[in-house]
Design an enzyme around this catalytic site. Structure first.
Site, PDB file in Angstrom:
ATOM      1  N   TRP A   1      53.137  44.142  35.245  1.00 19.50           N
ATOM      2  CA  TRP A   1      52.403  42.896  35.016  1.00 19.50           C
ATOM      3  C   TRP A   1      52.416  42.736  33.497  1.00 19.50           C
ATOM      4  O   TRP A   1      51.785  43.491  32.781  1.00 19.50           O
ATOM      5  CB  TRP A   1      50.973  42.996  35.545  1.00 19.50           C
ATOM      6  CG  TRP A   1      50.212  41.708  35.429  1.00 19.50           C
ATOM      7  CD1 TRP A   1      50.238  40.662  36.292  1.00 19.50           C
ATOM      8  CD2 TRP A   1      49.305  41.321  34.379  1.00 19.50           C
ATOM      9  NE1 TRP A   1      49.422  39.657  35.854  1.00 19.50           N
ATOM     10  CE2 TRP A   1      48.829  40.024  34.691  1.00 19.50           C
ATOM     11  CE3 TRP A   1      48.860  41.930  33.215  1.00 19.50           C
ATOM     12  CZ2 TRP A   1      47.933  39.349  33.877  1.00 19.50           C
ATOM     13  CZ3 TRP A   1      47.955  41.252  32.398  1.00 19.50           C
ATOM     14  CH2 TRP A   1      47.509  39.967  32.741  1.00 19.50           C
TER      15      TRP A   1
ATOM     16  N   GLU B   1      33.232  30.534  43.345  1.00 24.35           N
ATOM     17  CA  GLU B   1      34.164  31.450  44.016  1.00 24.35           C
ATOM     18  C   GLU B   1      35.226  30.673  44.812  1.00 24.35           C
ATOM     19  O   GLU B   1      36.406  31.035  44.806  1.00 24.35           O
ATOM     20  CB  GLU B   1      33.372  32.411  44.921  1.00 24.35           C
ATOM     21  CG  GLU B   1      34.168  33.194  45.953  1.00 24.35           C
ATOM     22  CD  GLU B   1      35.346  33.988  45.379  1.00 24.35           C
ATOM     23  OE1 GLU B   1      35.433  34.156  44.161  1.00 24.35           O
ATOM     24  OE2 GLU B   1      36.195  34.415  46.182  1.00 24.35           O
TER      25      GLU B   1
ATOM     26  N   LYS C   1      39.333  30.924  44.561  1.00 25.29           N
ATOM     27  CA  LYS C   1      40.268  31.133  45.679  1.00 25.29           C
ATOM     28  C   LYS C   1      41.361  30.080  45.660  1.00 25.29           C
ATOM     29  O   LYS C   1      42.535  30.390  45.820  1.00 25.29           O
ATOM     30  CB  LYS C   1      39.550  31.054  47.042  1.00 25.29           C
ATOM     31  CG  LYS C   1      38.790  32.233  47.535  1.00 25.29           C
ATOM     32  CD  LYS C   1      39.550  33.500  47.772  1.00 25.29           C
ATOM     33  CE  LYS C   1      39.733  34.343  46.556  1.00 25.29           C
ATOM     34  NZ  LYS C   1      38.677  35.031  45.945  1.00 25.29           N
TER      35      LYS C   1
ATOM     36  N   GLU D   1      43.801  30.440  42.589  1.00 26.10           N
ATOM     37  CA  GLU D   1      44.698  31.601  42.669  1.00 26.10           C
ATOM     38  C   GLU D   1      45.932  31.358  43.518  1.00 26.10           C
ATOM     39  O   GLU D   1      47.037  31.705  43.125  1.00 26.10           O
ATOM     40  CB  GLU D   1      43.958  32.779  43.323  1.00 26.10           C
ATOM     41  CG  GLU D   1      43.084  33.554  42.411  1.00 26.10           C
ATOM     42  CD  GLU D   1      42.422  34.690  43.150  1.00 26.10           C
ATOM     43  OE1 GLU D   1      42.658  35.834  42.786  1.00 26.10           O
ATOM     44  OE2 GLU D   1      41.657  34.442  44.113  1.00 26.10           O
TER      45      GLU D   1
ATOM     46  N   LYS E   1      46.473  42.481  41.575  1.00 25.79           N
ATOM     47  CA  LYS E   1      45.271  42.797  42.346  1.00 25.79           C
ATOM     48  C   LYS E   1      44.272  43.598  41.526  1.00 25.79           C
ATOM     49  O   LYS E   1      43.077  43.389  41.588  1.00 25.79           O
ATOM     50  CB  LYS E   1      45.682  43.580  43.602  1.00 25.79           C
ATOM     51  CG  LYS E   1      44.540  43.981  44.523  1.00 25.79           C
ATOM     52  CD  LYS E   1      44.039  42.800  45.293  1.00 25.79           C
ATOM     53  CE  LYS E   1      42.896  43.125  46.224  1.00 25.79           C
ATOM     54  NZ  LYS E   1      42.101  41.912  46.507  1.00 25.79           N
TER      55      LYS E   1
HETATM   56  C1  F6R Z   1      39.942  36.990  42.956  1.00 29.38           C
HETATM   57  C2  F6R Z   1      39.914  38.399  42.654  1.00 29.38           C
HETATM   58  C3  F6R Z   1      39.570  38.826  41.282  1.00 29.38           C
HETATM   59  C4  F6R Z   1      38.763  40.135  41.327  1.00 29.38           C
HETATM   60  C5  F6R Z   1      38.518  40.683  39.924  1.00 29.38           C
HETATM   61  C6  F6R Z   1      37.727  41.959  39.967  1.00 29.38           C
HETATM   62  O1  F6R Z   1      40.259  36.765  44.292  1.00 29.38           O
HETATM   63  O2  F6R Z   1      40.183  39.221  43.497  1.00 29.38           O
HETATM   64  O3  F6R Z   1      38.890  37.848  40.581  1.00 29.38           O
HETATM   65  O4  F6R Z   1      37.549  39.900  41.964  1.00 29.38           O
HETATM   66  O5  F6R Z   1      39.736  40.920  39.290  1.00 29.38           O
HETATM   67  O6  F6R Z   1      38.373  42.942  40.710  1.00 29.38           O
HETATM   68  P1  F6R Z   1      37.592  44.133  41.356  1.00 29.38           P
HETATM   69  O7  F6R Z   1      36.725  43.602  42.428  1.00 29.38           O
HETATM   70  O8  F6R Z   1      38.662  45.028  41.880  1.00 29.38           O
HETATM   71  O9  F6R Z   1      36.791  44.769  40.251  1.00 29.38           O
END
Ligand code: F6R
Length: 609
Positions: free
Chosen positions: A91, A487, A491, A494, A604
């Site tokens: 990435w 939120e 969604k 993204e 992710k």
């Molecule tokens: C959006 C998404 C991201 C995560 C963020 C935090 O759909 O998944 O905004 O919520 O990058 O990631 P975590 O939850 O893994 O700390």
């Protein structure tokens, strides 16, 4: 971000193991990838742009037989005792998506080859020194600097000492895996980005990866590297060392229980829709918690002088939702901050502060940084995470697992609703009514089970068809549903690349309503609670300016041009109302021919700051 993986051991198919492992790490970055295979005292290196998913395994033979892109090696020499291979799924941070910038990176004559996840903050300064010494650079990456720096130290020191000296100069957060062409040895080091060693089934076999799924099909015995630790793997086994004290470390081997098959798409075309549909069950799993831990966390929140809920992106929106939930159910104030903003509030912290970190991956760099800050102040940390083997879970004082199972699609869906469920349980635990909280959530889970059926998807599909060519849309909510408007916008952004924006309904008239013109789509999130009449009035205001109103609501209303019915459950409306938007985002992604599982520019797990 980025996924890194290495194999050391007797298996001839080392390269295949690494490429297959990298595929499992693609959620961490998927703009380009590369592998290196050590062959006698040389390397075969191969890089490609795009996803590993597009790579055919039949081509592995071509990589080794043809001598690959950058190397002209006769692989008939491939009879080494140890097969050693590394790989990287990228990435991009420093430098565009090009073959030169893809990893592995190497020093001039490929004596040092390495893969890196993270950022070397002082790379420009070191690059300049190396350029002054006559080194030339092929890539724009910060990583190449380390390869040349190690090579420079190699002039006077052995591989291990040279690597340690070079790493001591680099600042920033990283995980690296380094190979040297003249030694059957892997050196891997961690400061801030995850790195896990898997101990293979046969003697002297090791895997090193950013995450367990890369190697879980070969072993469930793992050793976690913590920050400022390194591992050196060679014919004598794995030696762990503290990079600051320089002392050896005894590492416990942990046997993990991992449901490997859960991470498959099954009959679904994409992980995103599979994970949306899994919400029929995941909520039940989230509710099924150790009540003692919930009570202990509730007690810690009561006692804390400042409870801070911290998360990023979607998890940050869950934290905002928690603020409304705690206010409504437990009448208790909590502080909410995004991970990346936490450091600017450092001066509010004491050893009585409590940080509740919400995260799916448990590896988000910004949230981990917040944890480091509060721990330095002597405060305590509770993590609410999906990945129970993550750094966050391991460094927290208490951990509440959300039990959503592996979430593979980049856009978070099932983890989000499970995280909100945990916040609801905690709020009820605070007022000693945990049982009531559980009952409300069990009812919600059953309502979601009824809601998620093919007819429901078809109904949302119709509005998706209407929306597919719009380039902007708005979402409004109030109270508990205001964070869900934000939120919902995430969604849609993204996976659809539509400019979607969420607002608090009452804020429209203070500026954003100027954006509304004829047919501007506006999704309105309605709950049967004290916010209902006001949010419907806001919808009327939008409609009066020509807006097209899509109501997500338990009941129909005159103002709606299109109504998506949701079950009626006022305290859990954020869980219920976000699900139709998840489905809508998925359907719009398909209609706009986007890959919903791997949207552009994203990864992710966000392990860089
Ligand atoms: C959006 C998404 C991201 C995560 C963020 C935090 O759909 O998944 O905004 O919520 O990058 O990631 P975590 O939850 O893994 O700390």
């Amino acid at each position: 971000m980025c996924g890194i993986f290495a194999y050391f051991g007797p298996k001839d198919n080392a390269l295949e193991i690494v490429i297959k492992g990298l595929k499992k790490l693609e959620y961490r970055g998927y703009d380009s990838w590369g592998v290196a295979l050590k062959v006698a005292n040389d390397f075969v290196i191969h890089k490609e742009l795009g996803k590993i998913g597009d790579f055919s395994f039949a081509d592995i033979a071509k990589i080794t037989q043809s001598g690959a892109v950058q190397s002209k090696i006769n692989t008939s020499k491939f009879s080494d005792r140890f097969k050693i291979s590394i790989g990287h799924s990228r990435w991009a941070t420093h430098g565009g998506v090009t073959e030169y910038n893809a990893h592995p990176q190497w020093s001039h004559d490929q004596e040092i080859v390495l893969c890196h996840n993270g950022i070397f903050e002082n790379y420009l300064e070191i690059k300049k020194k190396l350029i002054d010494k006559g080194y030339t650079f092929r890539s724009e990456t910060d990583t190449e600097v380390l390869a040349h720096l190690i090579a420079d130290y190699l002039k006077n020191f052995d591989f291990e000492t040279a690597t340690k000296k070079a790493l001591a100069e680099m600042t920033g957060r990283y995980a690296v895996i380094v190979l040297f062409k003249n030694e059957d040895k892997i050196i891997a080091a961690r400061r801030g980005s995850p790195l896990i060693v898997g101990k293979g089934g046969v003697s002297n076999e090791y895997f090193i990866a950013s995450d367990i799924p890369a190697f879980v099909e070969y072993t469930n015995k793992v050793q976690y590297l913590d920050d400022n630790q390194m591992v050196i793997i060679d014919q004598f086994g794995a030696r762990f060392e503290d990079m600051i004290t320089k002392l050896p470390i005894e590492k416990r081997v942990v046997e993990i229980i991992w449901r490997y098959e859960e991470a498959d798409k099954g009959d679904f075309p994409h992980f995103m829709i599979k994970e949306i549909m899994e919400q029929k069950e995941t909520l039940y799993r989230a509710i099924n918690q150790n009540e003692n831990i919930l009570s202990q966390v509730a007690e810690a929140i009561k006692k804390a002088r400042g409870a801070f809920f911290v998360g990023c992106g979607t998890a940050g929106k869950v934290c905002m939702t928690a603020e409304y939930i705690f206010s409504k159910i437990a009448k208790r104030h909590i502080n909410v901050l995004f991970g990346s903003e936490f450091k600017f509030h450092e001066h509010f912290l004491t050893d009585q502060s409590l940080l509740l970190a919400i995260s799916q991956s448990g590896e988000t760099a910004d949230t981990l940084e917040a944890i480091e800050i509060i721990q330095k102040k002597g405060g305590k940390v509770v993590s609410i995470v999906n990945n129970e083997a993550s750094t966050m879970a391991r460094i927290s004082d208490m951990m509440i697992p959300i039990k959503a199972g592996p979430e593979k699609a980049v856009a978070s869906t099932k983890a989000t609703t499970s995280q909100i469920a945990i916040c609801i349980l905690l709020a009820y635990a605070l007022i000693n009514r945990l049982h009531d909280g559980k009952q409300i959530l069990i009812e919600t889970a059953s309502q979601i089970n009824d809601m998620l059926n093919p007819r429901y998807e078809e109904h949302i599909q119709q509005v998706a068809e209407f929306l597919k060519n719009f380039e902007s849309l708005y979402i409004i909510g109030r109270g508990l549903n205001y964070p869900m408007a934000l939120e919902g916008a995430i969604k849609l952004q993204e996976v659809t690349y539509i400019h979607a924006q969420g607002f608090a309904g009452g804020e429209l008239k203070h500026g954003p309503i100027a954006l509304i013109s004829k047919n501007t789509p506006c999704i309105v999130l309605v709950a049967n609670d004290e916010s209902k009449n006001e949010i419907l009035s806001n919808a009327i205001e939008v409609k009066a300016r020509g807006g097209y109103i899509i109501g997500i609501s338990p009941e129909n209303a005159e103002v709606f041009d299109y109504w998506i019915k949701v079950p009626d459950n006022s305290n859990t409306s954020p869980i219920i109302n976000i699900i139709p938007i998840q489905i809508l985002a998925y359907q719009l992604a398909l209609l706009r021919q986007n890959n919903p599982d791997m949207p552009r520019n994203l990864a992710k797990s966000v392990t860089v700051k």
